[in-house]
Motif scaffolding. Structure first.
Motif, PDB file in Angstrom:
ATOM      1  N   ALA A 246     -11.047 -19.027  76.118  1.00 37.49           N
ATOM      2  CA  ALA A 246     -11.266 -17.938  74.379  1.00 37.49           C
ATOM      3  C   ALA A 246     -12.449 -19.249  74.609  1.00 37.49           C
ATOM      4  O   ALA A 246     -12.275 -20.288  74.065  1.00 37.49           O
ATOM      5  N   TYR A 247     -14.056 -19.042  73.119  1.00 38.82           N
ATOM      6  CA  TYR A 247     -15.187 -20.245  73.632  1.00 38.82           C
ATOM      7  C   TYR A 247     -15.606 -18.645  72.192  1.00 38.82           C
ATOM      8  O   TYR A 247     -15.640 -17.441  71.853  1.00 38.82           O
ATOM      9  N   TRP A 248     -16.463 -19.789  71.385  1.00 39.91           N
ATOM     10  CA  TRP A 248     -16.716 -19.600  69.992  1.00 39.91           C
ATOM     11  C   TRP A 248     -18.722 -20.719  70.064  1.00 39.91           C
ATOM     12  O   TRP A 248     -18.345 -21.249  70.654  1.00 39.91           O
ATOM     13  N   ARG A 249     -19.597 -19.717  69.624  1.00 39.93           N
ATOM     14  CA  ARG A 249     -20.934 -19.929  69.885  1.00 39.93           C
ATOM     15  C   ARG A 249     -21.295 -20.828  68.142  1.00 39.93           C
ATOM     16  O   ARG A 249     -20.194 -20.196  66.848  1.00 39.93           O
ATOM     17  N   ILE A 250     -21.756 -21.841  68.470  1.00 36.08           N
ATOM     18  CA  ILE A 250     -21.456 -22.528  66.799  1.00 36.08           C
ATOM     19  C   ILE A 250     -22.986 -22.611  66.489  1.00 36.08           C
ATOM     20  O   ILE A 250     -23.945 -22.876  67.605  1.00 36.08           O
ATOM     21  N   ASP A 251     -23.420 -22.325  65.493  1.00 34.62           N
ATOM     22  CA  ASP A 251     -24.816 -22.374  64.462  1.00 34.62           C
ATOM     23  C   ASP A 251     -24.590 -23.277  63.974  1.00 34.62           C
ATOM     24  O   ASP A 251     -23.908 -23.723  62.656  1.00 34.62           O
ATOM     25  N   THR A 252     -25.664 -24.289  64.227  1.00 33.06           N
ATOM     26  CA  THR A 252     -25.588 -25.776  63.283  1.00 33.06           C
ATOM     27  C   THR A 252     -27.294 -26.059  62.615  1.00 33.06           C
ATOM     28  O   THR A 252     -26.982 -26.683  61.523  1.00 33.06           O
ATOM     29  N   GLY A 253     -27.803 -24.732  62.574  1.00 36.88           N
ATOM     30  CA  GLY A 253     -28.632 -24.441  61.753  1.00 36.88           C
ATOM     31  C   GLY A 253     -30.097 -25.800  62.482  1.00 36.88           C
ATOM     32  O   GLY A 253     -31.243 -25.920  62.457  1.00 36.88           O
TER      33      GLY A 253
ATOM     34  N   GLN B 179     -27.767 -26.587  69.290  1.00 35.65           N
ATOM     35  CA  GLN B 179     -27.137 -25.446  70.080  1.00 35.65           C
ATOM     36  C   GLN B 179     -25.589 -25.518  70.527  1.00 35.65           C
ATOM     37  O   GLN B 179     -25.606 -26.695  71.041  1.00 35.65           O
ATOM     38  N   GLY B 180     -24.353 -25.143  70.025  1.00 38.03           N
ATOM     39  CA  GLY B 180     -23.487 -25.500  70.707  1.00 38.03           C
ATOM     40  C   GLY B 180     -22.381 -24.478  70.301  1.00 38.03           C
ATOM     41  O   GLY B 180     -22.783 -23.418  70.165  1.00 38.03           O
ATOM     42  N   GLY B 181     -20.954 -25.259  71.465  1.00 35.38           N
ATOM     43  CA  GLY B 181     -20.329 -23.919  71.599  1.00 35.38           C
ATOM     44  C   GLY B 181     -18.496 -24.861  71.404  1.00 35.38           C
ATOM     45  O   GLY B 181     -17.825 -25.998  71.467  1.00 35.38           O
ATOM     46  N   LEU B 182     -17.764 -24.045  70.639  1.00 31.95           N
ATOM     47  CA  LEU B 182     -16.319 -24.065  70.634  1.00 31.95           C
ATOM     48  C   LEU B 182     -15.425 -23.869  71.433  1.00 31.95           C
ATOM     49  O   LEU B 182     -15.277 -22.053  71.939  1.00 31.95           O
ATOM     50  N   LEU B 183     -14.684 -24.283  72.758  1.00 34.33           N
ATOM     51  CA  LEU B 183     -14.270 -23.760  73.271  1.00 34.33           C
ATOM     52  C   LEU B 183     -12.823 -24.047  73.453  1.00 34.33           C
ATOM     53  O   LEU B 183     -12.234 -25.365  73.272  1.00 34.33           O
ATOM     54  N   GLN B 184     -11.459 -23.447  74.099  1.00 35.44           N
ATOM     55  CA  GLN B 184      -9.930 -24.103  73.977  1.00 35.44           C
ATOM     56  C   GLN B 184      -9.910 -24.598  74.522  1.00 35.44           C
ATOM     57  O   GLN B 184     -10.227 -23.974  76.043  1.00 35.44           O
ATOM     58  N   ARG B 185      -9.147 -25.439  74.885  1.00 40.45           N
ATOM     59  CA  ARG B 185      -9.036 -26.556  75.549  1.00 40.45           C
ATOM     60  C   ARG B 185      -8.532 -25.479  77.266  1.00 40.45           C
ATOM     61  O   ARG B 185      -7.081 -25.573  77.451  1.00 40.45           O
ATOM     62  N   PRO B 186      -9.133 -26.481  78.351  1.00 38.83           N
ATOM     63  CA  PRO B 186      -8.530 -25.958  79.298  1.00 38.83           C
ATOM     64  C   PRO B 186      -7.355 -26.742  80.220  1.00 38.83           C
ATOM     65  O   PRO B 186      -7.008 -26.350  80.919  1.00 38.83           O
ATOM     66  N   ALA B 187      -7.484 -27.587  79.688  1.00 37.31           N
ATOM     67  CA  ALA B 187      -6.006 -28.510  80.393  1.00 37.31           C
ATOM     68  C   ALA B 187      -5.391 -29.199  79.406  1.00 37.31           C
ATOM     69  O   ALA B 187      -6.349 -29.395  78.200  1.00 37.31           O
ATOM     70  N   ALA B 188      -4.391 -30.371  79.510  1.00 35.85           N
ATOM     71  CA  ALA B 188      -4.208 -31.083  78.763  1.00 35.85           C
ATOM     72  C   ALA B 188      -4.582 -32.027  77.972  1.00 35.85           C
ATOM     73  O   ALA B 188      -5.712 -32.194  78.737  1.00 35.85           O
ATOM     74  N   THR B 189      -5.165 -32.335  77.052  1.00 34.09           N
ATOM     75  CA  THR B 189      -5.524 -33.171  75.654  1.00 34.09           C
ATOM     76  C   THR B 189      -4.875 -34.449  76.479  1.00 34.09           C
ATOM     77  O   THR B 189      -3.800 -34.795  76.692  1.00 34.09           O
ATOM     78  N   PRO B 190      -6.122 -35.197  77.254  1.00 30.58           N
ATOM     79  CA  PRO B 190      -5.981 -36.768  77.261  1.00 30.58           C
ATOM     80  C   PRO B 190      -5.113 -37.493  76.114  1.00 30.58           C
ATOM     81  O   PRO B 190      -5.133 -37.523  75.851  1.00 30.58           O
TER      82      PRO B 190
END
Length: 126
Positions: free
Chosen positions: A38-45, A48-59
């Protein structure tokens, strides 16, 4: 390698993260379909960036840095992946297409740090 960077934020709850960064910085998020996560592009103005569903457990807490991942633009992602392997690095997530944008891959350096590479290609995924 060029000087373009691309940052990514992994989130256990993408909705919570989108709300947080949207309210904090005014960033806008656009869902990207057809990727292995699951992925979203981030428009920061700006950058460039992106946000994704963490694919593994949070450390776990006090485990070390839990941070953003930076991706670096390269001219030939496959040659770079071969070079990474020859230098003792590993594949974290095999190279995949971000349709109409680029080829992306994630790697682990010999110190255990994750980083990304991307090769711009508007034909990726066609």
């Amino acid at each position: 390698m060029t000087t373009h960077l691309y940052f990514e934020i992994q989130a256990e709850s993408p909705d919570r993260a989108r709300h947080f960064y949207g309210e904090l910085f005014g960033w806008a998020f656009t869902r990207v379909e057809g990727l292995p996560v699951a992925y979203w592009r981030i428009d920061t103005g700006g950058m460039q960036g992106g946000l994704l569903q963490r694919p593994a457990a949070t450390p776990p807490d006090e485990c070390g840095t839990n941070a953003f991942t930076c991706s670096f633009e390269v001219d030939d992602i496959h040659a770079s992946a071969e070079r990474i392997a020859s230098l003792g690095g590993q594949v974290a997530l095999p190279i995949f297409a971000i349709p109409g944008t680029c080829w992306q891959g994630y790697f682990i350096d010999p110190e255990g740090n994750t980083f990304g590479l991307f090769q711009v290609d508007e034909q990726a995924g066609d």
